[in-house]
Design a protein around this motif. Structure first.
Motif, mmCIF file in Angstrom:
data_model
loop_
_atom_site.group_PDB
_atom_site.id
_atom_site.type_symbol
_atom_site.label_atom_id
_atom_site.label_comp_id
_atom_site.label_asym_id
_atom_site.label_seq_id
_atom_site.Cartn_x
_atom_site.Cartn_y
_atom_site.Cartn_z
ATOM 1 N N SER A 78 131.432 61.251 68.024
ATOM 2 C CA SER A 78 131.666 61.988 66.722
ATOM 3 C C SER A 78 132.959 61.266 65.958
ATOM 4 N N ALA A 79 133.055 61.534 64.844
ATOM 5 C CA ALA A 79 134.086 60.765 63.864
ATOM 6 C C ALA A 79 135.511 61.309 64.314
ATOM 7 N N ALA A 80 135.707 62.610 65.040
ATOM 8 C CA ALA A 80 137.038 63.068 65.410
ATOM 9 C C ALA A 80 137.311 62.358 66.817
ATOM 10 N N PHE A 81 136.507 61.925 67.374
ATOM 11 C CA PHE A 81 136.762 61.172 68.772
ATOM 12 C C PHE A 81 137.054 60.033 68.259
ATOM 13 N N ARG A 82 136.309 59.199 67.598
ATOM 14 C CA ARG A 82 136.875 57.728 67.185
ATOM 15 C C ARG A 82 137.974 57.601 66.396
ATOM 16 N N SER A 83 138.451 58.701 65.658
ATOM 17 C CA SER A 83 139.818 58.611 65.230
ATOM 18 C C SER A 83 140.826 58.467 66.290
ATOM 19 N N LEU A 84 140.932 58.829 67.239
ATOM 20 C CA LEU A 84 141.474 58.799 68.335
ATOM 21 C C LEU A 84 142.244 57.340 68.689
ATOM 22 N N GLN A 85 141.503 56.375 68.200
ATOM 23 C CA GLN A 85 141.979 54.968 68.300
ATOM 24 C C GLN A 85 143.127 54.683 67.699
ATOM 25 N N ASP A 86 143.636 55.375 66.515
ATOM 26 C CA ASP A 86 144.676 55.040 65.986
ATOM 27 C C ASP A 86 145.651 56.385 65.889
ATOM 28 N N LYS A 87 145.540 56.952 66.965
ATOM 29 C CA LYS A 87 146.668 58.086 67.252
ATOM 30 C C LYS A 87 147.591 57.739 68.326
ATOM 31 N N THR A 88 148.652 58.115 68.266
ATOM 32 C CA THR A 88 149.812 57.720 69.376
ATOM 33 C C THR A 88 149.527 58.571 70.583
ATOM 34 N N GLN A 89 149.520 58.197 71.824
ATOM 35 C CA GLN A 89 149.388 58.771 72.906
ATOM 36 C C GLN A 89 150.818 59.381 73.264
ATOM 37 N N VAL A 90 151.766 58.440 73.406
ATOM 38 C CA VAL A 90 153.404 58.628 73.642
ATOM 39 C C VAL A 90 154.022 57.570 73.025
ATOM 40 N N ILE A 91 153.774 56.442 73.281
ATOM 41 C CA ILE A 91 154.606 55.110 72.942
ATOM 42 C C ILE A 91 153.886 54.609 71.545
ATOM 43 N N PRO A 92 154.724 54.548 70.723
ATOM 44 C CA PRO A 92 154.050 53.772 69.418
ATOM 45 C C PRO A 92 153.435 52.403 69.778
ATOM 46 N N PHE A 93 152.362 52.125 69.110
ATOM 47 C CA PHE A 93 151.700 50.691 69.133
ATOM 48 C C PHE A 93 152.648 49.517 69.182
ATOM 49 N N TYR A 153 142.704 69.255 58.025
ATOM 50 C CA TYR A 153 142.571 67.796 57.350
ATOM 51 C C TYR A 153 143.692 67.112 57.929
ATOM 52 N N VAL A 154 145.130 67.587 57.887
ATOM 53 C CA VAL A 154 146.195 66.865 58.291
ATOM 54 C C VAL A 154 145.853 66.349 59.629
ATOM 55 N N SER A 155 145.567 67.185 60.628
ATOM 56 C CA SER A 155 145.158 67.011 62.035
ATOM 57 C C SER A 155 144.305 65.942 62.239
ATOM 58 N N ARG A 156 143.366 65.851 61.501
ATOM 59 C CA ARG A 156 142.309 64.737 61.641
ATOM 60 C C ARG A 156 142.644 63.348 61.410
ATOM 61 N N LEU A 157 143.741 63.337 60.657
ATOM 62 C CA LEU A 157 144.163 61.861 59.990
ATOM 63 C C LEU A 157 144.619 61.256 61.151
ATOM 64 N N THR A 158 144.520 59.792 61.161
ATOM 65 C CA THR A 158 145.007 58.957 62.025
ATOM 66 C C THR A 158 146.488 58.683 61.894
ATOM 67 N N ASP A 159 147.406 58.159 62.597
ATOM 68 C CA ASP A 159 148.583 57.671 62.187
ATOM 69 C C ASP A 159 148.805 56.936 60.938
ATOM 70 N N GLY A 160 147.556 55.890 61.031
ATOM 71 C CA GLY A 160 147.716 54.926 59.729
ATOM 72 C C GLY A 160 147.192 55.603 58.593
ATOM 73 N N ASN A 161 146.203 56.657 58.593
ATOM 74 C CA ASN A 161 145.804 57.414 57.663
ATOM 75 C C ASN A 161 146.831 58.211 56.913
ATOM 76 N N ALA A 162 147.729 58.679 57.687
ATOM 77 C CA ALA A 162 148.423 59.845 57.235
ATOM 78 C C ALA A 162 149.734 59.165 56.660
ATOM 79 N N LEU A 163 150.113 57.794 57.281
ATOM 80 C CA LEU A 163 151.004 56.983 56.482
ATOM 81 C C LEU A 163 150.531 56.581 55.036
#
Length: 447
Positions: free
Chosen positions: A41-56, A427-437
């Motif tokens: 799913s697209a929603a799962f794949r987007s997690l690759q660019d979402k912070t867990q705790v520590i920024p990349f 919509y906002v929640s589905r954005l990755t960190d990079g997409n949101a920026l």
């Protein structure tokens, strides 16, 4: 008492005929299909660019939401299989009459664990708080008069768990029923099976937060009744006891973030290595092979060995607690997390305390959270204003039309204020960190 035969339901959204385990194709089992649908799913794949705790980090690997979810899923599968083996020994009719296998339990827990963070917004847990803060203290407060108390609570206390259930089940863009997962997996996913109000602390762990938005109440009730979840409410407020396998999903998450966040902190130099290794050794002191440990030359190898041993130790302990308390869990009277009951609670608490001090309150994490607050507030203000103008008698600006072109056409022209606000949050929640920026920079005219 809840019954395993119902709790392991293979029913899916929109399917009326009863699916029996004994008739399932062993090469394409329904619970395993759940896992496949989530991972593609697209929603799962987007997690690759979402912070867990520590920024990349530019200098060392740290976990993203995606790598964390994969690891939680692996631990969850082990927990589910071990628990399932014991359950089938205790209730042999589940296998002889209904055809269930211990791997079924592992597949359900693995799929629910894989999806457990799928509803989380960008920028870690501060993303949830940033969305809530916009509606409770920011410009979003203007919508309070147009919403019921429960609708407003959904927004000011925006919850990633509830958003996850929405993402997994909502019909959108001509796709009915979202990912169309089995009800067993949806039940195991539901960590907090209640609506946002009443918000009152109770000793029951399922009341700690909430797990479904107002828009999703009707379908969750269908899921809960099919699974035979016990209602916890004497009023019209929706609240159920947890699906038993939720305790295993939660334990898998607890094990991974306790041990692996700690490991990330060590690898990034936020926690002194020798000091940290001592704490891990305390956790595995009953099972450590001292000779093997002392033979490891590289500190990374020593850390990996202790991490592996710690996870294995906690899997065994969580499984033990689940089996010993199975009757209470089925009765809905078991009110704590499995690791809260385990013999290693003191060691776990010590590790989490260090992680809070050294990692979660580190400069990098705080700076990321501050940025996230400002970025998400700006996006929400822009999106909600465009929808507000579109659905009111105000003149719609060309700018509003440009903004709304980013959204799909799933909302009707008669959408309520709650519906279009939830569309903005979704919509906002589905954005990755990079997409949101990038969206923030685009709105502010920054290339």
């Amino acid at each position: 008492m809840m019954q395993w035969e119902k709790l392991l339901s293979l029913k899916k959204q929109g399917v009326t005929n009863k699916r029996l385990r004994i008739e399932e194709d062993e090469t394409r089992l329904g619970f395993e299909v759940d896992y496949d649908r989530i991972i593609f799913s697209a929603a799962f794949r987007s997690l690759q660019d979402k912070t867990q705790v520590i920024p990349f980090s530019k200098t060392s690997f740290v976990h993203t939401r995606l790598t964390h979810s994969l690891e939680v899923s692996v631990v969850g599968r082990s927990l589910g299989r071990a628990a399932g083996k014991a359950i089938l020994e205790k209730h042999p009719h589940l296998k002889s009459t209904h055809g269930y296998h211990f791997n079924d339990f592992g597949a359900i827990v693995a799929a629910a664990a894989l999806a457990h963070d799928i509803g989380n917004p960008p920028f870690g847990h501060s993303g949830e708080k940033a969305i809530g803060d916009y509606f409770s203290n920011g410009n979003g407060k203007r919508f309070k008069k147009d919403l019921s108390d429960k609708e407003y609570q959904d927004l000011i206390d925006f919850e990633g768990n509830a958003n996850g259930f929405k993402i997994l089940t909502e019909s959108k863009n001509g796709v009915d029923g979202g990912l169309r997962l089995t009800f067993a997996t949806l039940g195991a996913f539901m960590k907090y099976p209640k609506e946002s109000l009443p918000k009152q602390p109770t000793p029951y762990i399922g009341d700690k937060k909430y797990g479904l938005f107002q828009a999703d109440k009707s379908f969750f009730k269908e899921v809960a009744e099919e699974l035979g979840l016990k209602s916890r409410s004497d009023t019209n407020d929706m609240s159920y006891v947890r699906h038993p396998l939720t305790f295993l999903v939660e334990a898998a998450d607890d094990i991974c973030y306790t041990i692996i966040d700690f490991e990330d902190g060590i690898n990034l130099g936020l926690i002194d290595e020798e000091f940290a290794l001592e704490y891990l050794i305390k956790l595995v002191k009953n099972t450590i092979n001292t000779e093997k440990y002392n033979s490891l030359i590289q500190s990374t190898d020593r850390l990996a060995y202790l991490r592996s041993l710690a996870i294995s130790t906690l899997i065994k302990e969580a499984t033990k607690q689940f089996i010993e308390n199975e009757e209470e869990i089925l009765n809905g009277t078991f009110s704590r997390s499995l690791l809260d009951k385990c013999e290693y609670k003191a060691q776990i608490d010590d590790i989490i305390k260090i992680s809070v001090e050294k990692i979660y309150k580190s400069k990098e994490v705080i700076e990321k959270e501050i940025s996230g607050y400002h970025i998400l507030a700006t996006l929400l203000d822009t999106f909600t204003t465009a929808f507000e103008n579109h659905y009111s008698e105000r003149k719609v600006r060309h700018y509003d039309r440009l903004i709304l072109s980013e959204f799909d056409d799933s909302l009707s022209e008669s959408a309520s204020v709650y519906q279009y606000l939830m569309e903005c949050c979704s919509y906002v929640s589905r954005l990755t960190d990079g997409n949101a920026l990038q969206s923030f920079q685009k709105i502010n005219g920054i290339q």
